[in-house]
Write a protein that holds these residues in place. Structure first.
Motif, short mmCIF file in Angstrom:
data_model
loop_
_atom_site.label_atom_id
_atom_site.label_comp_id
_atom_site.label_asym_id
_atom_site.label_seq_id
_atom_site.Cartn_x
_atom_site.Cartn_y
_atom_site.Cartn_z
N VAL A 200 1.13 20.72 -0.72
CA VAL A 200 1.04 20.02 0.56
C VAL A 200 0.54 18.59 0.33
O VAL A 200 -0.50 18.38 -0.31
N THR A 201 1.26 17.62 0.81
CA THR A 201 0.80 16.23 0.79
C THR A 201 1.05 15.60 2.15
O THR A 201 1.93 16.04 2.90
N TYR A 202 0.28 14.56 2.47
CA TYR A 202 0.38 13.92 3.78
C TYR A 202 0.84 12.48 3.64
O TYR A 202 0.30 11.71 2.84
N ALA A 203 1.82 12.13 4.41
CA ALA A 203 2.40 10.79 4.40
C ALA A 203 1.73 9.95 5.48
O ALA A 203 2.15 9.94 6.63
N GLN A 204 0.67 9.26 5.08
CA GLN A 204 -0.08 8.46 6.04
C GLN A 204 0.77 7.32 6.61
O GLN A 204 1.67 6.79 5.95
N LYS A 205 0.46 6.92 7.82
CA LYS A 205 1.14 5.81 8.48
C LYS A 205 0.98 4.54 7.65
O LYS A 205 -0.05 4.30 7.04
N LEU A 206 2.02 3.72 7.63
CA LEU A 206 2.00 2.49 6.84
C LEU A 206 1.20 1.40 7.53
O LEU A 206 1.11 1.35 8.76
N SER A 207 0.63 0.50 6.74
CA SER A 207 -0.10 -0.64 7.30
C SER A 207 0.30 -1.92 6.59
O SER A 207 0.70 -1.90 5.41
N LYS A 208 0.18 -3.05 7.28
CA LYS A 208 0.50 -4.34 6.68
C LYS A 208 -0.45 -4.66 5.55
O LYS A 208 -0.07 -5.27 4.54
N GLU A 209 -1.70 -4.23 5.69
CA GLU A 209 -2.71 -4.53 4.69
C GLU A 209 -2.36 -3.91 3.33
O GLU A 209 -2.48 -4.55 2.28
N GLU A 210 -1.91 -2.67 3.33
CA GLU A 210 -1.60 -2.01 2.06
C GLU A 210 -0.32 -2.54 1.44
O GLU A 210 -0.05 -2.33 0.25
N ALA A 211 0.49 -3.26 2.23
CA ALA A 211 1.73 -3.82 1.71
C ALA A 211 1.51 -5.12 0.96
O ALA A 211 2.44 -5.65 0.34
N LYS A 212 0.28 -5.65 0.97
CA LYS A 212 -0.01 -6.86 0.20
C LYS A 212 0.00 -6.53 -1.29
O LYS A 212 -0.62 -5.56 -1.73
N ILE A 213 0.71 -7.34 -2.05
CA ILE A 213 0.84 -7.10 -3.48
C ILE A 213 -0.48 -7.40 -4.20
O ILE A 213 -1.06 -8.48 -4.04
N ASN A 214 -0.92 -6.44 -4.99
CA ASN A 214 -2.06 -6.63 -5.89
C ASN A 214 -1.49 -6.78 -7.29
O ASN A 214 -1.10 -5.79 -7.91
N TRP A 215 -1.44 -7.99 -7.79
CA TRP A 215 -0.77 -8.26 -9.05
C TRP A 215 -1.46 -7.61 -10.25
O TRP A 215 -0.90 -7.59 -11.35
N ASN A 216 -2.67 -7.07 -10.05
CA ASN A 216 -3.35 -6.36 -11.13
C ASN A 216 -2.77 -4.96 -11.36
O ASN A 216 -3.05 -4.33 -12.39
N GLU A 217 -1.97 -4.49 -10.43
CA GLU A 217 -1.36 -3.18 -10.58
C GLU A 217 -0.15 -3.27 -11.53
O GLU A 217 0.43 -4.34 -11.70
N PRO A 218 0.24 -2.14 -12.14
CA PRO A 218 1.43 -2.16 -13.01
C PRO A 218 2.68 -2.56 -12.25
O PRO A 218 2.83 -2.26 -11.06
N ALA A 219 3.59 -3.21 -12.97
CA ALA A 219 4.83 -3.66 -12.34
C ALA A 219 5.63 -2.50 -11.77
O ALA A 219 6.25 -2.63 -10.70
N GLU A 220 5.64 -1.35 -12.44
CA GLU A 220 6.38 -0.19 -11.96
C GLU A 220 5.84 0.27 -10.61
O GLU A 220 6.62 0.61 -9.70
N THR A 221 4.52 0.28 -10.46
CA THR A 221 3.90 0.66 -9.19
C THR A 221 4.30 -0.30 -8.08
O THR A 221 4.65 0.11 -6.96
N LEU A 222 4.27 -1.59 -8.38
CA LEU A 222 4.60 -2.61 -7.38
C LEU A 222 6.09 -2.57 -7.02
O LEU A 222 6.45 -2.77 -5.85
#
Length: 309
Positions: A200-222
């Motif tokens: 079981v997993t839950y698909a939380q509602k999307l937000s504009k804040e989480e859509a901001k790119i964090n360039w420290n994350e791996p390119a595949e994740t982004l």
């Protein structure tokens, strides 16, 4: 067989049209009230309402269903065999679920119990799932917890955006619910399977804040986030103090300081990430239309070595 329909966006309108084309009697269509939309904030009917009116169907738009005696009576008066629900947007209380003879069927855009909740398509892409699909589910009072009537799989392609998966599942769901309704009409019942407790997993509602790119994350994740958030809320980064949307990008085997511009030209805008880099091929600066990265490079002074952090 009489079928009530409840839904709001394009995903649901496709199912309504397919049901009507298949010849089911649809005495009542429920959809969200008209909402203001666009720059002029004019009231606009939902895609389901537009489709229903074009088909000559009766449409009602209650603000809520809980403790709504008038709406409940309308449902009972319709004397429906079943109600089909797709991305309706209102909680269905138990008395509404019980109103049709065979209860309520939901078209859910995931392979349950994977991704219950509000944004199953986007979360599947973001998580790197190899496949998703549509489940026709017998609704109960829980959040996407009902028994699964049928399951229909879709392989997520490496370049698929949320919009592309949405359209694929929209058509798949419309075909699936018609097939299950035809089976119900022939046999008078539908077999179903209890959802497993594991996975079981839950698909939380999307937000504009989480859509901001964090360039420290791996390119595949982004890269997955960019595909998952296309078209809404759209992945974005800051450029000259303003948000710049990123619509399409691919992982490249390059390195540098996170957020560092490695190249900007006819081949795209390449930016270093926490691991590898992203080559952005389509973007949208603030106040502009979507454009290729090559067109952006031709008109903006974004040079190698600059930082987007």
């Amino acid at each position: 067989m009489k079928v009530i329909f409840a839904g709001t966006p394009d995903f649901a309108a496709a199912a309504l049209k397919a049901m009507a084309l298949a010849g089911f009697e649809i005495p009542l269509v429920l959809t969200q009230p008209d909402r203001p939309k666009g720059r002029g904030m004019q009231l606009q009917a939902s895609p389901v309402k537009q489709a229903a009116l074009a088909l000559g169907l009766r449409v009602v738009q209650p603000e809520k269903l809980r403790n709504n005696a008038e709406a409940l009576q309308m449902l009972k008066d319709a004397q429906a065999d079943v109600m089909v629900v797709a991305a309706y947007g209102l909680i269905l209380p138990q008395d509404v679920l019980d109103a049709p003879k065979h209860g309520c069927l939901n078209i859910h855009a995931s392979l349950l119990p994977r991704w219950r909740g509000a944004a199953p398509i986007q979360r599947a892409i973001e998580a790197g799932d190899a496949e998703t699909g549509v489940c026709i589910m017998q609704m109960d009072i829980g959040l996407d917890t009902g028994n699964v009537v049928s399951e229909h799989r879709y392989a997520i392609k490496p370049t698929d955006t949320a919009n592309e998966v949405h359209d694929a599942l929209m058509n798949l769901g419309a075909q699936a619910v018609v097939a299950d309704l035809q089976l119900l009409a022939r046999e008078g019942r539908l077999k179903s399977t209890v959802q497993p407790e594991d996975g079981v997993t839950y698909a939380q509602k999307l937000s504009k804040e989480e859509a901001k790119i964090n360039w420290n994350e791996p390119a595949e994740t982004l890269a997955r986030k960019i595909r998952a958030f296309n078209p809404v809320p759209a992945a974005w980064t800051e450029y000259q103090g303003k948000p710049m949307k990123i619509w399409r990008a691919e992982v490249v085997n390059q390195s540098g300081m996170a957020g560092e511009v490695l190249a900007c030209g006819s081949d795209g805008l390449t930016v270093a990430c926490g691991e590898n880099a992203l080559n952005i091929t389509e973007l949208q600066p603030a106040g502009s239309k979507r454009m290729t990265a090559a067109a952006f490079a031709a008109g903006h002074a974004l040079e190698k070595g600059m930082s987007l952090l």
